[in-house]
Design a protein around this motif. Structure first.
Motif, mmCIF file in Angstrom:
data_model
loop_
_atom_site.group_PDB
_atom_site.id
_atom_site.type_symbol
_atom_site.label_atom_id
_atom_site.label_comp_id
_atom_site.label_asym_id
_atom_site.label_seq_id
_atom_site.Cartn_x
_atom_site.Cartn_y
_atom_site.Cartn_z
ATOM 1 N N MET A 218 24.943 35.139 36.940
ATOM 2 C CA MET A 218 25.283 37.453 36.359
ATOM 3 C C MET A 218 25.603 38.174 37.226
ATOM 4 S SD MET A 218 25.897 39.030 33.642
ATOM 5 C CE MET A 218 25.448 39.041 32.131
ATOM 6 N N SER A 219 27.014 38.308 37.816
ATOM 7 C CA SER A 219 27.346 39.507 38.744
ATOM 8 C C SER A 219 28.568 39.883 37.286
ATOM 9 C CB SER A 219 27.807 38.965 39.706
ATOM 10 O OG SER A 219 29.316 38.085 40.537
ATOM 11 N N ILE A 220 29.310 41.356 38.444
ATOM 12 C CA ILE A 220 30.169 42.126 37.070
ATOM 13 C C ILE A 220 30.658 42.944 38.607
ATOM 14 C CG2 ILE A 220 28.647 44.037 37.743
ATOM 15 C CD1 ILE A 220 29.726 45.068 34.549
ATOM 16 N N ASP A 221 32.457 43.000 38.442
ATOM 17 C CA ASP A 221 33.247 43.871 39.189
ATOM 18 C C ASP A 221 33.729 44.913 37.613
ATOM 19 O OD1 ASP A 221 35.688 45.077 39.619
ATOM 20 O OD2 ASP A 221 36.711 43.018 39.483
ATOM 21 N N THR A 222 33.080 46.086 37.618
ATOM 22 C CA THR A 222 32.895 47.557 37.253
ATOM 23 C C THR A 222 34.407 47.739 36.916
ATOM 24 O OG1 THR A 222 32.033 48.618 38.841
ATOM 25 C CG2 THR A 222 30.502 48.202 37.567
ATOM 26 N N PHE A 228 31.030 37.666 35.708
ATOM 27 C CA PHE A 228 31.042 36.432 36.507
ATOM 28 C C PHE A 228 30.125 35.500 36.134
ATOM 29 C CE2 PHE A 228 34.073 39.386 38.518
ATOM 30 C CZ PHE A 228 35.230 38.534 38.567
ATOM 31 N N ILE A 229 29.618 34.320 35.096
ATOM 32 C CA ILE A 229 28.316 33.880 34.308
ATOM 33 C C ILE A 229 28.272 32.286 34.660
ATOM 34 C CG2 ILE A 229 27.252 33.668 32.351
ATOM 35 C CD1 ILE A 229 29.040 35.888 31.211
ATOM 36 N N GLY A 230 27.619 31.970 35.656
ATOM 37 C CA GLY A 230 27.392 30.650 35.674
ATOM 38 C C GLY A 230 26.407 30.241 34.678
ATOM 39 N N CYS A 231 27.081 29.166 34.202
ATOM 40 C CA CYS A 231 26.310 28.125 33.426
ATOM 41 C C CYS A 231 26.033 27.547 33.693
ATOM 42 C CB CYS A 231 27.494 28.329 32.184
ATOM 43 S SG CYS A 231 27.891 29.590 31.700
ATOM 44 N N ARG A 232 25.051 26.499 33.173
ATOM 45 C CA ARG A 232 24.130 24.979 33.377
ATOM 46 C C ARG A 232 24.701 24.295 32.526
ATOM 47 N NH1 ARG A 232 18.196 26.102 35.081
ATOM 48 N NH2 ARG A 232 18.744 27.747 37.117
ATOM 49 N N LYS A 233 25.525 24.446 30.951
ATOM 50 C CA LYS A 233 25.380 22.994 30.188
ATOM 51 C C LYS A 233 26.425 22.819 29.065
ATOM 52 C CE LYS A 233 20.513 21.873 30.583
ATOM 53 N NZ LYS A 233 19.407 21.502 29.477
ATOM 54 N N PRO A 234 27.967 23.653 29.756
ATOM 55 C CA PRO A 234 28.137 22.884 30.129
ATOM 56 C C PRO A 234 28.137 24.015 31.648
ATOM 57 C CG PRO A 234 30.348 23.121 29.281
ATOM 58 C CD PRO A 234 28.516 23.190 28.331
ATOM 59 N N GLN A 235 29.072 22.487 33.085
ATOM 60 C CA GLN A 235 28.630 23.921 34.323
ATOM 61 C C GLN A 235 29.840 24.174 34.038
ATOM 62 O OE1 GLN A 235 26.916 19.538 35.593
ATOM 63 N NE2 GLN A 235 28.130 20.604 37.174
ATOM 64 N N LYS A 236 30.005 25.598 34.416
ATOM 65 C CA LYS A 236 31.010 26.366 34.479
ATOM 66 C C LYS A 236 30.774 28.000 34.762
ATOM 67 C CE LYS A 236 33.957 24.203 31.055
ATOM 68 N NZ LYS A 236 35.310 23.316 31.445
ATOM 69 N N LEU A 237 31.860 28.211 35.495
ATOM 70 C CA LEU A 237 32.001 29.748 36.149
ATOM 71 C C LEU A 237 33.162 30.730 34.953
ATOM 72 C CD1 LEU A 237 31.267 32.596 37.737
ATOM 73 C CD2 LEU A 237 33.021 31.374 39.327
ATOM 74 N N ILE A 238 31.903 31.485 34.207
ATOM 75 C CA ILE A 238 32.803 31.737 32.996
ATOM 76 C C ILE A 238 32.996 33.283 33.698
ATOM 77 C CG2 ILE A 238 33.118 33.073 30.940
ATOM 78 C CD1 ILE A 238 32.724 30.114 30.787
ATOM 79 N N VAL A 239 34.190 33.953 33.810
ATOM 80 C CA VAL A 239 35.003 35.022 33.728
ATOM 81 C C VAL A 239 35.144 35.599 32.471
ATOM 82 C CG1 VAL A 239 36.775 36.873 34.700
ATOM 83 C CG2 VAL A 239 36.147 33.691 35.638
ATOM 84 N N MET A 240 34.431 35.980 31.821
ATOM 85 C CA MET A 240 34.714 37.256 30.805
ATOM 86 C C MET A 240 34.557 39.002 30.868
ATOM 87 S SD MET A 240 31.561 37.808 28.111
ATOM 88 C CE MET A 240 31.347 36.059 27.406
ATOM 89 N N THR A 260 25.234 34.277 40.843
ATOM 90 C CA THR A 260 27.234 34.804 41.171
ATOM 91 C C THR A 260 26.977 36.167 41.828
ATOM 92 O OG1 THR A 260 27.271 36.107 38.846
ATOM 93 C CG2 THR A 260 27.561 33.446 38.987
ATOM 94 N N VAL A 261 28.379 36.159 42.098
ATOM 95 C CA VAL A 261 27.973 37.344 43.035
ATOM 96 C C VAL A 261 29.325 37.428 43.068
ATOM 97 C CG1 VAL A 261 26.114 37.063 44.783
ATOM 98 C CG2 VAL A 261 28.284 36.566 45.648
ATOM 99 N N ALA A 262 30.274 38.589 43.611
ATOM 100 C CA ALA A 262 31.287 39.299 43.567
ATOM 101 C C ALA A 262 31.886 39.194 44.991
ATOM 102 C CB ALA A 262 31.853 39.950 42.792
ATOM 103 N N ASN A 263 32.555 39.484 46.071
ATOM 104 C CA ASN A 263 32.050 39.918 47.059
ATOM 105 C C ASN A 263 34.017 39.137 47.630
ATOM 106 O OD1 ASN A 263 31.471 40.681 49.697
ATOM 107 N ND2 ASN A 263 32.031 38.168 50.269
ATOM 108 N N ALA A 267 34.986 35.511 44.284
ATOM 109 C CA ALA A 267 33.532 35.630 43.673
ATOM 110 C C ALA A 267 32.381 34.198 43.382
ATOM 111 C CB ALA A 267 33.787 35.623 41.511
ATOM 112 N N PHE A 268 31.520 33.578 43.565
ATOM 113 C CA PHE A 268 31.297 32.698 44.023
ATOM 114 C C PHE A 268 29.952 32.393 43.260
ATOM 115 C CE2 PHE A 268 32.865 35.243 47.863
ATOM 116 C CZ PHE A 268 32.743 34.750 48.977
ATOM 117 N N ALA A 269 29.442 31.472 43.334
ATOM 118 C CA ALA A 269 28.722 30.200 42.840
ATOM 119 C C ALA A 269 28.127 29.594 43.409
ATOM 120 C CB ALA A 269 29.251 30.195 41.390
ATOM 121 N N SER A 270 26.802 29.542 43.422
ATOM 122 C CA SER A 270 26.119 28.837 43.576
ATOM 123 C C SER A 270 24.642 27.842 43.474
ATOM 124 C CB SER A 270 24.605 29.954 45.316
ATOM 125 O OG SER A 270 24.071 30.506 44.127
ATOM 126 N N CYS A 271 25.265 26.453 44.029
ATOM 127 C CA CYS A 271 24.327 25.254 42.999
ATOM 128 C C CYS A 271 23.697 24.833 43.538
ATOM 129 C CB CYS A 271 25.782 24.644 42.640
ATOM 130 S SG CYS A 271 26.799 25.636 41.402
#
Length: 341
Positions: A218-222, A228-240, A260-263, A267-271
């Protein structure tokens, strides 16, 4: 997060919005070096202090402080049962370690000397931890307790107690703050995000992460009101959207995401599978994975230095032929450094 290594500070909320940097100029990320650290223990969230360029890395029963440039170990705080994450509050000259072992605890230490100042009782499985300056609270989630815990950073390390926990309605993993009193917390067993009004001290909404599931990172762009939400089942980067919980994009990523991070406008998701997904907003409201950086297996969480735009991923070498959770080889712990090349 039982097998994760990252933790996020509130400085991430102040990073540039995703739309501020052209996507086409941001696809040259790569591993620039590896810092051999060694030592015993697993690892969880990694926290970066951008003012001192120091890394705080929980290692199960102890927490290491590492110089981000040289890889030198500057300090090692003992006395934890199952350390998960670190929040730092430079204004109070204090750091806080979430210890999920046993009945749960928060270890308080001096940011300059790394001396332990005391320990306060928490709930079992004290896990993700951040400092939210907008409410002047250290915030910690309890996975087994299904709650959000909070306390002021100047708490008495000998006699202080956490505030009344907030029930979340599920098993939390990590959290982010919008800097205005609202918190967003992944509930991994409910496949949704709990929205907490901290001033009212209650959950005001649950937002599904579908088509993702099992949300952990979980990370945020205020500024642009996005999670930015990293999910495993199924494997997704969700932008909400943080305005209404609408899923703006769902992007394919690797297996075993933890952070996940924003930089630097992305946005990045490490697996765990050794992939670092890089996402950009290629047109208004449309995100794409523009690069996948090859990283060592097990580099599943990360911390970012917002002043240098450098990403740090902890991992180790693993014993071959093991089934189930990989077993790290002794004394092979390392920090993998990713930056623009």
């Amino acid at each position: 997060m039982r097998t994760k290594n990252l933790v996020l500070t509130m400085s991430l909320a102040l990073l540039p919005p995703l739309s501020s940097v052209p996507a086409q100029s941001q696809t040259n990320w790569g591993v620039t070096k590896t810092l051999p650290i060694g030592g015993q223990g697993s690892w969880d969230y990694l926290t970066v202090d951008p003012a001192t360029h120091r890394l705080f890395v929980p290692r199960s029963t102890h927490t290491m402080i590492i110089d981000a440039d040289s890889g030198k170990t500057l300090g090692d705080i003992p006395g934890q049962k199952n350390a998960h994450g670190v929040a730092i509050v430079p204004e109070a000259n204090r750091g806080f370690i979430s210890d999920g072992g046993g009945d749960g605890a928060i270890i308080i230490f001096d940011l300059k000397t790394y001396a332990t100042l005391g320990k306060i009782t928490a709930q079992p499985d004290a896990d993700g931890i951040i400092y939210d300056a907008s409410v002047n609270r250290v915030l910690v989630v309890s996975g087994d307790g299904g709650t959000l815990m909070s306390f002021k950073p100047d708490i008495d390390p000998a006699t202080g107690k956490i505030e009344a926990p907030i029930e979340l309605g599920g098993k939390p993993e990590f959290l982010a703050s919008d800097g205005s009193g609202k918190l967003y917390i992944n509930l991994v067993d409910k496949d949704n995000v709990a929205v907490v009004d901290f001033k009212a001290r209650k959950v005001i909404a649950h937002w599904p992460v579908s088509p993702g599931g099992s949300p952990v990172g979980m990370s945020i762009d205020t500024k642009n009101h996005r999670l930015f939400i990293g999910c495993r089942k199924p494997q997704k980067l969700i932008v909400m959207s943080t305005n209404d919980g609408k899923v703006i994009s769902d992007l394919p990523i690797g297996a075993g995401v933890d952070a996940t991070v924003a930089n630097s406008g992305q946005a990045f998701a490490s697996c765990r599978d050794g992939s670092l997904a890089v996402a950009s907003e290629t047109s208004p409201g449309k995100f794409e994975i523009v690069q996948t950086v090859k990283t060592p297996t097990g580099a599943r969480t990360m911390g970012v230095d917002p002043t240098t735009h450098t990403i740090y991923l902890p991992t180790a070498e693993f014993e071959p032929g093991t089934t189930g959770r990989p077993v790290p080889k002794p004394n092979t712990f390392m920090i993998v450094v990713v930056a623009q090349q």
